[in-house]
Design a protein around this motif. Structure first.
Motif, PDB file in Angstrom:
ATOM      1  N   LEU A   1       0.830  -1.216   0.000  1.00  0.00           N
ATOM      2  CA  LEU A   1       0.000   0.000   0.000  1.00  0.00           C
ATOM      3  C   LEU A   1       0.857   1.256   0.000  1.00  0.00           C
ATOM      4  O   LEU A   1       0.544   2.232  -0.688  1.00  0.00           O
ATOM      5  CB  LEU A   1      -0.923   0.004   1.222  1.00  0.00           C
ATOM      6  CG  LEU A   1      -1.936  -1.134   1.340  1.00  0.00           C
ATOM      7  CD1 LEU A   1      -2.850  -0.881   2.528  1.00  0.00           C
ATOM      8  CD2 LEU A   1      -2.737  -1.280   0.071  1.00  0.00           C
TER       9      LEU A   1
ATOM     10  N   LEU B   1       2.172   1.735  -3.463  1.00  0.00           N
ATOM     11  CA  LEU B   1       1.121   2.116  -4.401  1.00  0.00           C
ATOM     12  C   LEU B   1       0.628   3.534  -4.137  1.00  0.00           C
ATOM     13  O   LEU B   1       0.208   4.239  -5.060  1.00  0.00           O
ATOM     14  CB  LEU B   1      -0.043   1.125  -4.292  1.00  0.00           C
ATOM     15  CG  LEU B   1      -1.118   1.184  -5.388  1.00  0.00           C
ATOM     16  CD1 LEU B   1      -0.501   0.949  -6.752  1.00  0.00           C
ATOM     17  CD2 LEU B   1      -2.209   0.172  -5.112  1.00  0.00           C
TER      18      LEU B   1
ATOM     19  N   ARG C   1       2.185   6.318  -6.222  1.00  0.00           N
ATOM     20  CA  ARG C   1       1.874   6.439  -7.645  1.00  0.00           C
ATOM     21  C   ARG C   1       0.809   7.505  -7.871  1.00  0.00           C
ATOM     22  O   ARG C   1       0.011   7.807  -6.997  1.00  0.00           O
ATOM     23  CB  ARG C   1       1.400   5.093  -8.196  1.00  0.00           C
ATOM     24  CG  ARG C   1       2.442   3.974  -8.107  1.00  0.00           C
ATOM     25  CD  ARG C   1       1.932   2.727  -8.772  1.00  0.00           C
ATOM     26  NE  ARG C   1       2.864   1.614  -8.644  1.00  0.00           N
ATOM     27  CZ  ARG C   1       2.654   0.409  -9.157  1.00  0.00           C
ATOM     28  NH1 ARG C   1       1.545   0.165  -9.843  1.00  0.00           N
ATOM     29  NH2 ARG C   1       3.558  -0.554  -8.992  1.00  0.00           N
TER      30      ARG C   1
ATOM     31  N   ASP D   1      -2.381   9.052 -10.407  1.00  0.00           N
ATOM     32  CA  ASP D   1      -3.346   8.673 -11.428  1.00  0.00           C
ATOM     33  C   ASP D   1      -3.245   9.621 -12.608  1.00  0.00           C
ATOM     34  O   ASP D   1      -2.306  10.431 -12.707  1.00  0.00           O
ATOM     35  CB  ASP D   1      -4.766   8.667 -10.847  1.00  0.00           C
ATOM     36  CG  ASP D   1      -5.163  10.023 -10.259  1.00  0.00           C
ATOM     37  OD1 ASP D   1      -4.481  11.033 -10.565  1.00  0.00           O
ATOM     38  OD2 ASP D   1      -6.143  10.070  -9.495  1.00  0.00           O
TER      39      ASP D   1
ATOM     40  N   CYS E   1      -2.638  -8.572  -0.123  1.00  0.00           N
ATOM     41  CA  CYS E   1      -1.787  -7.382  -0.232  1.00  0.00           C
ATOM     42  C   CYS E   1      -1.626  -6.641   1.091  1.00  0.00           C
ATOM     43  O   CYS E   1      -0.537  -6.134   1.371  1.00  0.00           O
ATOM     44  CB  CYS E   1      -2.352  -6.426  -1.292  1.00  0.00           C
ATOM     45  SG  CYS E   1      -2.346  -7.101  -2.967  1.00  0.00           S
TER      46      CYS E   1
ATOM     47  N   LEU F   1       1.374  -6.957  -5.969  1.00  0.00           N
ATOM     48  CA  LEU F   1       0.230  -6.949  -6.872  1.00  0.00           C
ATOM     49  C   LEU F   1       0.431  -7.894  -8.052  1.00  0.00           C
ATOM     50  O   LEU F   1      -0.508  -8.568  -8.493  1.00  0.00           O
ATOM     51  CB  LEU F   1      -0.020  -5.521  -7.381  1.00  0.00           C
ATOM     52  CG  LEU F   1      -0.740  -4.569  -6.413  1.00  0.00           C
ATOM     53  CD1 LEU F   1      -0.776  -3.175  -6.980  1.00  0.00           C
ATOM     54  CD2 LEU F   1      -2.151  -5.076  -6.133  1.00  0.00           C
TER      55      LEU F   1
ATOM     56  N   GLU G   1      -2.125 -10.875  -8.868  1.00  0.00           N
ATOM     57  CA  GLU G   1      -2.803 -10.987 -10.166  1.00  0.00           C
ATOM     58  C   GLU G   1      -2.583 -12.357 -10.784  1.00  0.00           C
ATOM     59  O   GLU G   1      -3.504 -12.969 -11.333  1.00  0.00           O
ATOM     60  CB  GLU G   1      -2.296  -9.892 -11.109  1.00  0.00           C
ATOM     61  CG  GLU G   1      -2.718  -8.494 -10.706  1.00  0.00           C
ATOM     62  CD  GLU G   1      -1.985  -7.418 -11.495  1.00  0.00           C
ATOM     63  OE1 GLU G   1      -2.387  -6.251 -11.414  1.00  0.00           O
ATOM     64  OE2 GLU G   1      -0.995  -7.765 -12.192  1.00  0.00           O
TER      65      GLU G   1
ATOM     66  N   ARG H   1      -2.037  -5.395 -14.383  1.00  0.00           N
ATOM     67  CA  ARG H   1      -2.390  -4.030 -13.958  1.00  0.00           C
ATOM     68  C   ARG H   1      -3.854  -3.865 -13.574  1.00  0.00           C
ATOM     69  O   ARG H   1      -4.331  -2.746 -13.414  1.00  0.00           O
ATOM     70  CB  ARG H   1      -2.013  -2.996 -15.024  1.00  0.00           C
ATOM     71  CG  ARG H   1      -0.518  -2.872 -15.245  1.00  0.00           C
ATOM     72  CD  ARG H   1      -0.193  -1.852 -16.306  1.00  0.00           C
ATOM     73  NE  ARG H   1      -0.688  -2.263 -17.616  1.00  0.00           N
ATOM     74  CZ  ARG H   1      -0.059  -3.106 -18.434  1.00  0.00           C
ATOM     75  NH1 ARG H   1       1.082  -3.631 -18.076  1.00  0.00           N
ATOM     76  NH2 ARG H   1      -0.573  -3.421 -19.607  1.00  0.00           N
TER      77      ARG H   1
ATOM     78  N   LYS I   1      -4.433  -3.396  -9.075  1.00  0.00           N
ATOM     79  CA  LYS I   1      -4.457  -2.147  -8.309  1.00  0.00           C
ATOM     80  C   LYS I   1      -5.843  -1.521  -8.314  1.00  0.00           C
ATOM     81  O   LYS I   1      -6.236  -0.867  -7.341  1.00  0.00           O
ATOM     82  CB  LYS I   1      -3.414  -1.174  -8.844  1.00  0.00           C
ATOM     83  CG  LYS I   1      -3.648  -0.687 -10.259  1.00  0.00           C
ATOM     84  CD  LYS I   1      -2.574   0.316 -10.662  1.00  0.00           C
ATOM     85  CE  LYS I   1      -2.846   0.916 -12.038  1.00  0.00           C
ATOM     86  NZ  LYS I   1      -1.822   1.898 -12.417  1.00  0.00           N
TER      87      LYS I   1
ATOM     88  N   LEU J   1      -7.825  -3.569  -5.855  1.00  0.00           N
ATOM     89  CA  LEU J   1      -7.361  -3.263  -4.507  1.00  0.00           C
ATOM     90  C   LEU J   1      -7.928  -1.933  -4.031  1.00  0.00           C
ATOM     91  O   LEU J   1      -8.326  -1.806  -2.870  1.00  0.00           O
ATOM     92  CB  LEU J   1      -5.830  -3.233  -4.477  1.00  0.00           C
ATOM     93  CG  LEU J   1      -5.192  -2.869  -3.131  1.00  0.00           C
ATOM     94  CD1 LEU J   1      -5.628  -3.849  -2.036  1.00  0.00           C
ATOM     95  CD2 LEU J   1      -3.678  -2.841  -3.238  1.00  0.00           C
ATOM     96  N   ARG J   2      -7.967  -0.946  -4.903  1.00  0.00           N
ATOM     97  CA  ARG J   2      -8.535   0.348  -4.496  1.00  0.00           C
ATOM     98  C   ARG J   2     -10.020   0.208  -4.165  1.00  0.00           C
ATOM     99  O   ARG J   2     -10.505   0.806  -3.198  1.00  0.00           O
ATOM    100  CB  ARG J   2      -8.330   1.394  -5.588  1.00  0.00           C
ATOM    101  CG  ARG J   2      -8.848   2.770  -5.176  1.00  0.00           C
ATOM    102  CD  ARG J   2      -8.323   3.876  -6.044  1.00  0.00           C
ATOM    103  NE  ARG J   2      -8.780   3.769  -7.427  1.00  0.00           N
ATOM    104  CZ  ARG J   2      -8.513   4.665  -8.374  1.00  0.00           C
ATOM    105  NH1 ARG J   2      -7.787   5.733  -8.067  1.00  0.00           N
ATOM    106  NH2 ARG J   2      -8.944   4.497  -9.599  1.00  0.00           N
TER     107      ARG J   2
END
Length: 366
Positions: A229, A232, A235, A237, A319, A326, A330, A338, A341, A344-345
């Motif tokens: 977390l 991530l 990162r 958006d 996670c 991730l 997956e 991809r 994520k 997960l969100r």
């Protein structure tokens, strides 16, 4: 007996602390200690002075007092037979907890906060909004041991002291992680590759579970110094905003904290893999009854995962709790690249709503 090893202290206690206590509590002379250690008396004297200068640190002072009471007791009168309860962690417990705590303290902005007369300390990490997130709960005996070994340090002790990890602590963490990986490799080579958890309190996965679940558990990311977390959350958006905001990260960390507290209880057959849907469905084994321990934390984790439901509970458990990356999650669940994520969100958003609903239900009417 002419050696400090004659005192039944755990192996993790530094040699300097043993010599200090043997001199100040047991009345051993410096020359006697030097003869037993096979070194010059000035070496023992420097060790004793160095430990004495560190007693301004409240954790170091408390650790020395505890060791003195339990492992260096004063001579009692003939009609007295008083022994203090030994709260000193053993070597296995210390190594396991040290690895857990030091990994958390390696995160950016993380400190260990200790308040006076409290049985627990907490590791908190500063967030971008100027607040702080609690990432771990630590028993004070473990915090005292870490300070005694100089793996954590406080520059300004106060009513609430804040400790940072030292260079020696980072080096020790690397050694502990390497030793854990070597043990896992040896067990695998000798045919004992059962699933393990980074907390050492949960049992191995049942032998009749699917190969996919057992292989997934063996591939947990023990050596990571921060949770998926935290990585991530850095990162961005498409709009340049953080992919995970602090509230979502805090919800995931809350689940992990309860998961760690549940693992710290007595040995119980807690089977979290019943919440895994990727390869684990159909192999569910009922949990055995647990007595005592951290049942409250186990219940909170179970309620949260049950509220998330299949799929979302899977990615949250992998996670947030198992610290599985991730990409591996997956692959295990058969998702496209991809996509993890995004799921997960969604899981974290649902988890945050679950905790918000719990807070609302806990409020007293009137």
């Amino acid at each position: 007996m002419t050696e400090t090893s004659a005192f039944a202290a755990p192996a993790w206690v530094p040699e300097g602390a043993l010599n200090y206590l043997a001199h100040t509590e047991a009345g051993r002379s410096i020359r006697d200690l030097a003869r037993g250690a096979g070194c010059h008396a000035s070496t023992i004297l420097r060790q004793i002075r160095r430990v004495e200068m560190r007693r301004d640190d409240p954790l170091v002072d408390a650790a020395l007092q505890s060791l003195a009471q339990t492992h260096f007791p004063p001579l009692a009168l003939p009609d007295q037979n008083v022994t203090e309860a030994d709260t000193t962690p053993d070597n296995a417990t210390f190594d396991r907890e040290a690895m857990r705590v030091l990994r958390r303290m390696c995160e950016t902005g993380a400190v260990l906060a200790v308040a006076e007369d409290m049985d627990k300390a907490v590791v908190v990490r500063d967030d971008r909004a100027g607040g702080s997130t609690r990432t771990a709960v630590v028993d004070c005996t473990i915090a005292q041991a870490l300070a005694l070994k100089d793996w954590i340090n406080c520059d300004k002790p106060a009513r609430i002291s804040r400790y940072h990890i030292t260079a020696a602590g980072r080096t020790a963490l690397g050694r502990l992680l390497a030793e854990a990986e070597n043990r896992a490799r040896r067990q695998k080579e000798t045919g004992f590759a059962e699933a393990q958890t980074p907390f050492g309190g949960a049992p191995s996965v049942a032998s009749d579970q699917s190969d996919d679940v057992r292989h997934c558990a063996r591939r947990m990311r023990y050596s990571s110094t921060e949770s998926p977390l935290a990585a991530l959350a850095r990162r961005k958006d498409r709009d340049g905003q953080p992919f995970l905001d602090e509230e979502l990260v805090r919800a995931g960390e809350r689940l992990r904290e309860d998961f760690e507290l549940a693992q710290m209880g007595p040995q119980v057959a807690q089977n979290w893999d019943r919440f895994l849907t990727g390869g684990g469905r159909g192999s569910f084994r009922p949990d055995m009854q647990s007595t005592g321990g951290h049942t409250g934390a186990r219940d909170r984790v179970a309620r949260a995962l049950s509220d998330l439901g299949p799929g979302l509970s899977d990615v949250a458990l992998r996670c947030c709790c198992y610290l599985e990356g991730l990409e591996l999650a997956e692959k295990r669940m058969g998702w496209s690249a991809r996509s993890g994520k995004i799921v997960l969100r969604i899981a974290l958003q649902r988890l945050k709503r679950h905790y918000d609903d719990q807070s609302e239900s806990d409020r007293m009417i009137g």
